[in-house]
Design a protein around this motif. Sequence first.
Motif, PDB file in Angstrom:
ATOM      1  N   ASP A   1       0.823  -1.199  -0.142  1.00 42.80           N
ATOM      2  CA  ASP A   1       0.103  -0.057  -0.069  1.00 42.80           C
ATOM      3  C   ASP A   1       0.888   1.052  -0.016  1.00 42.80           C
ATOM      4  O   ASP A   1       1.559   1.569   0.863  1.00 42.80           O
ATOM      5  CB  ASP A   1      -0.807  -0.070   1.350  1.00 42.80           C
ATOM      6  N   LEU A   2       1.087   1.911  -1.270  1.00 39.76           N
ATOM      7  CA  LEU A   2       1.887   3.135  -1.358  1.00 39.76           C
ATOM      8  C   LEU A   2       1.112   4.165  -1.065  1.00 39.76           C
ATOM      9  O   LEU A   2       0.372   4.824  -1.979  1.00 39.76           O
ATOM     10  CB  LEU A   2       2.609   3.067  -2.888  1.00 39.76           C
ATOM     11  N   ASP A   3       1.171   4.593   0.219  1.00 35.24           N
ATOM     12  CA  ASP A   3       0.266   5.625   0.641  1.00 35.24           C
ATOM     13  C   ASP A   3       1.145   7.100   0.487  1.00 35.24           C
ATOM     14  O   ASP A   3       2.251   7.185   0.124  1.00 35.24           O
ATOM     15  CB  ASP A   3      -0.246   5.504   2.031  1.00 35.24           C
ATOM     16  N   TYR A   4       0.704   8.082   1.195  1.00 33.49           N
ATOM     17  CA  TYR A   4       1.564   9.368   1.212  1.00 33.49           C
ATOM     18  C   TYR A   4       2.566   9.608   2.208  1.00 33.49           C
ATOM     19  O   TYR A   4       3.695   9.857   1.683  1.00 33.49           O
ATOM     20  CB  TYR A   4       0.194  10.539   1.453  1.00 33.49           C
ATOM     21  N   ARG A   5       2.406   9.157   3.443  1.00 32.74           N
ATOM     22  CA  ARG A   5       3.235   9.180   4.278  1.00 32.74           C
ATOM     23  C   ARG A   5       3.958   7.843   4.637  1.00 32.74           C
ATOM     24  O   ARG A   5       5.244   8.036   5.256  1.00 32.74           O
ATOM     25  CB  ARG A   5       2.899   9.616   5.940  1.00 32.74           C
ATOM     26  N   ASP A   6       3.630   6.786   4.533  1.00 33.41           N
ATOM     27  CA  ASP A   6       4.269   5.638   4.586  1.00 33.41           C
ATOM     28  C   ASP A   6       3.834   4.534   3.561  1.00 33.41           C
ATOM     29  O   ASP A   6       2.912   4.734   2.811  1.00 33.41           O
ATOM     30  CB  ASP A   6       4.100   5.091   6.106  1.00 33.41           C
TER      31      ASP A   6
ATOM     32  N   LEU B   1       7.926   7.326   4.782  1.00 32.86           N
ATOM     33  CA  LEU B   1       8.358   8.361   3.784  1.00 32.86           C
ATOM     34  C   LEU B   1       8.855   9.642   3.999  1.00 32.86           C
ATOM     35  O   LEU B   1       7.784  10.418   4.824  1.00 32.86           O
ATOM     36  CB  LEU B   1       7.347   8.241   2.590  1.00 32.86           C
ATOM     37  N   ARG B   2       9.845  10.224   3.824  1.00 30.41           N
ATOM     38  CA  ARG B   2      10.672  11.213   4.350  1.00 30.41           C
ATOM     39  C   ARG B   2      10.116  12.336   3.273  1.00 30.41           C
ATOM     40  O   ARG B   2      10.164  13.374   3.463  1.00 30.41           O
ATOM     41  CB  ARG B   2      12.136  11.220   4.440  1.00 30.41           C
ATOM     42  N   ASN B   3       9.990  11.914   2.004  1.00 30.75           N
ATOM     43  CA  ASN B   3       9.848  12.719   0.952  1.00 30.75           C
ATOM     44  C   ASN B   3       8.924  11.990  -0.406  1.00 30.75           C
ATOM     45  O   ASN B   3       8.638  10.850  -0.168  1.00 30.75           O
ATOM     46  CB  ASN B   3      10.853  13.538   0.244  1.00 30.75           C
ATOM     47  N   SER B   4       8.369  12.791  -1.330  1.00 28.77           N
ATOM     48  CA  SER B   4       7.761  12.362  -2.204  1.00 28.77           C
ATOM     49  C   SER B   4       8.624  12.172  -3.410  1.00 28.77           C
ATOM     50  O   SER B   4       8.077  11.793  -4.770  1.00 28.77           O
ATOM     51  CB  SER B   4       6.703  13.381  -2.686  1.00 28.77           C
ATOM     52  N   ASN B   5      10.154  12.049  -3.242  1.00 23.13           N
ATOM     53  CA  ASN B   5      10.744  11.827  -4.397  1.00 23.13           C
ATOM     54  C   ASN B   5      10.754  10.544  -5.047  1.00 23.13           C
ATOM     55  O   ASN B   5      10.884   9.385  -4.351  1.00 23.13           O
ATOM     56  CB  ASN B   5      12.520  12.224  -4.219  1.00 23.13           C
ATOM     57  N   TYR B   6      10.427  10.477  -6.651  1.00 19.58           N
ATOM     58  CA  TYR B   6      10.202   9.034  -7.210  1.00 19.58           C
ATOM     59  C   TYR B   6      11.132   8.258  -6.971  1.00 19.58           C
ATOM     60  O   TYR B   6      10.928   6.971  -6.522  1.00 19.58           O
ATOM     61  CB  TYR B   6       9.721   9.357  -8.494  1.00 19.58           C
ATOM     62  N   ASP B   7      12.429   8.569  -7.207  1.00 22.14           N
ATOM     63  CA  ASP B   7      13.646   7.552  -7.216  1.00 22.14           C
ATOM     64  C   ASP B   7      13.877   7.216  -5.682  1.00 22.14           C
ATOM     65  O   ASP B   7      14.038   6.226  -5.412  1.00 22.14           O
ATOM     66  CB  ASP B   7      14.753   8.534  -7.771  1.00 22.14           C
ATOM     67  N   ASP B   8      13.713   7.951  -4.855  1.00 18.45           N
ATOM     68  CA  ASP B   8      13.864   7.447  -3.297  1.00 18.45           C
ATOM     69  C   ASP B   8      12.765   6.512  -3.082  1.00 18.45           C
ATOM     70  O   ASP B   8      13.206   5.576  -2.507  1.00 18.45           O
ATOM     71  CB  ASP B   8      13.638   8.621  -2.496  1.00 18.45           C
TER      72      ASP B   8
ATOM     73  N   PRO C   1      -1.774  12.578  -6.495  1.00 15.48           N
ATOM     74  CA  PRO C   1      -2.026  14.196  -6.085  1.00 15.48           C
ATOM     75  C   PRO C   1      -0.961  14.424  -5.078  1.00 15.48           C
ATOM     76  O   PRO C   1      -0.368  15.382  -5.086  1.00 15.48           O
ATOM     77  CB  PRO C   1      -3.284  14.176  -5.727  1.00 15.48           C
ATOM     78  N   GLN C   2      -0.930  13.459  -4.049  1.00 14.73           N
ATOM     79  CA  GLN C   2      -0.292  13.829  -2.861  1.00 14.73           C
ATOM     80  C   GLN C   2       1.332  13.743  -2.937  1.00 14.73           C
ATOM     81  O   GLN C   2       2.031  14.298  -2.235  1.00 14.73           O
ATOM     82  CB  GLN C   2      -0.798  12.892  -1.560  1.00 14.73           C
ATOM     83  N   HIS C   3       1.711  12.838  -3.964  1.00 10.48           N
ATOM     84  CA  HIS C   3       3.239  12.751  -4.352  1.00 10.48           C
ATOM     85  C   HIS C   3       3.806  13.593  -5.452  1.00 10.48           C
ATOM     86  O   HIS C   3       4.620  13.851  -5.935  1.00 10.48           O
ATOM     87  CB  HIS C   3       3.637  11.584  -4.580  1.00 10.48           C
ATOM     88  N   LYS C   4       2.572  14.260  -6.209  1.00 13.32           N
ATOM     89  CA  LYS C   4       2.628  15.166  -7.511  1.00 13.32           C
ATOM     90  C   LYS C   4       3.428  14.405  -8.249  1.00 13.32           C
ATOM     91  O   LYS C   4       4.193  14.774  -9.121  1.00 13.32           O
ATOM     92  CB  LYS C   4       3.436  16.325  -7.192  1.00 13.32           C
ATOM     93  N   TRP C   5       3.074  13.077  -8.553  1.00 16.33           N
ATOM     94  CA  TRP C   5       3.600  12.197  -9.572  1.00 16.33           C
ATOM     95  C   TRP C   5       2.507  12.159 -10.831  1.00 16.33           C
ATOM     96  O   TRP C   5       1.768  11.938 -10.710  1.00 16.33           O
ATOM     97  CB  TRP C   5       4.101  10.615  -9.308  1.00 16.33           C
ATOM     98  N   HIS C   6       3.240  12.266 -12.143  1.00 19.90           N
ATOM     99  CA  HIS C   6       2.533  12.482 -13.258  1.00 19.90           C
ATOM    100  C   HIS C   6       3.126  11.472 -14.155  1.00 19.90           C
ATOM    101  O   HIS C   6       4.354  11.358 -14.390  1.00 19.90           O
ATOM    102  CB  HIS C   6       2.514  13.691 -14.205  1.00 19.90           C
ATOM    103  N   ASN C   7       2.197  10.320 -14.815  1.00 26.03           N
ATOM    104  CA  ASN C   7       2.838   9.344 -15.926  1.00 26.03           C
ATOM    105  C   ASN C   7       4.139   8.641 -15.566  1.00 26.03           C
ATOM    106  O   ASN C   7       5.009   9.019 -16.312  1.00 26.03           O
ATOM    107  CB  ASN C   7       2.948  10.262 -17.219  1.00 26.03           C
ATOM    108  N   MET C   8       3.903   7.957 -14.489  1.00 23.52           N
ATOM    109  CA  MET C   8       5.129   7.282 -14.206  1.00 23.52           C
ATOM    110  C   MET C   8       5.073   5.522 -14.584  1.00 23.52           C
ATOM    111  O   MET C   8       4.013   5.380 -14.073  1.00 23.52           O
ATOM    112  CB  MET C   8       5.518   7.322 -12.366  1.00 23.52           C
ATOM    113  N   ASN C   9       5.998   5.123 -15.055  1.00 16.74           N
ATOM    114  CA  ASN C   9       5.994   3.594 -14.963  1.00 16.74           C
ATOM    115  C   ASN C   9       6.714   2.851 -14.159  1.00 16.74           C
ATOM    116  O   ASN C   9       7.578   2.227 -14.110  1.00 16.74           O
ATOM    117  CB  ASN C   9       6.816   3.335 -16.631  1.00 16.74           C
TER     118      ASN C   9
END
Length: 366
Positions: free
Chosen positions: A61-66, A86-93, A137-145
């Motif tokens: 379950d990939l949620d906003y904070r954890d 999760l410390r941040n919303s950075n996709y690579d992290d 929305p909460q991670h501001k990720w668009h079109n990620m594979n």
Amino acid sequence: MISRVDLANITKLTKATISTQVSHLIEEGLLIETHQEYYNVGRKPIMLSLNYHAGYAIGIDLDYRDITFTVSDLIGKPVHSDKVELRNSNYDDVLQILISQINKYKETYSQSRYGIVGVVIGIHGTVKNDETIGFVPQHKWHNMNLKGDLEQHLDLAVSIENNANLCAFAEKVFSCHTSENLISINMYSGIGLGVLMNGELVKGYLGYTGEIGHMIINPDGKPCNCGNSGCWELYASEGSFFKQLTEKLDQSKLDYRDVKNLIKAKDPVVMHEIDAFIKYIVVDLNNIINLLNPETLVLNSELLKLFPEAESKIKLKLTSSISSYKEILLSELGTNACVMGACALAIKKFLEIPELRLTCGLKNRI
Ligand SMILES: [Zn+2]
């Protein structure tokens, strides 16, 4: 457990066919032979059982904070669970966290016949029909594979699914076995809807069915980050309830335990807020019921569970003579619904079966 004879009777296949199929499945390590314990007189019949330790599924379950990770056996029983903050919303992290955790489970369960049979990840955002992420929305990720990025690093089958869809799937697999038209509404930070019609998940043109939190219930209402005003989740999500209550009670933070105590003390502010919360829930439930005519409607909210009269109050307010449904239930799976649905979907894909019914881990129905 079941005997070869009973299998033949149920499936109407010949005993010879059943024997051949069973031998294949035993060779593949998916079935085991065992004895039924309560036969204490005479010869114990040889029974067949699914070898549920033949492999393990990972539900995420990939949620906003954890991120919640659950590993289950092949009958969906959780055997291990971890929560990573999760410390941040950075996709690579986030990708690195997923890879490292999944590799850990891969190593731990490598001794079983099939090891990890599949990974399913629940996303709190839109997921396209090709399993790429549209928008979170909460991670501001668009079109990620995410599926592609993970499969590049892991030698495993990975699936991506919207979290509300996984919750609806979990209710069907673990709880409402016979309901073919089931909807599940998650009411946490936002509101998501999972729809199963004729036993199948309804996805829509791009896969975005169920973004019900952004159904407008008040065109002159509060502004929403989707660009519109008066969206349902600004009035009927747990997030909106807690925001409103902390402001009214002039508190910096409140949790479920605080609310439980306030309900017990019949605090007038919290009772008023719960009435308003239920009023707004019912407004859109009425719309959803009219739109979909569900057999079963599951509300997934820890907050509603704290209020003993919630279910009856909601039913009493659904007074339309047009809208029709069979049953409204509060989810027993609660916040675990997403990971449980994810494990179940991984198992279903691995076993390549059209329908899955599991009974483990259930408490009494509300
Ligand atoms: Zn909105």
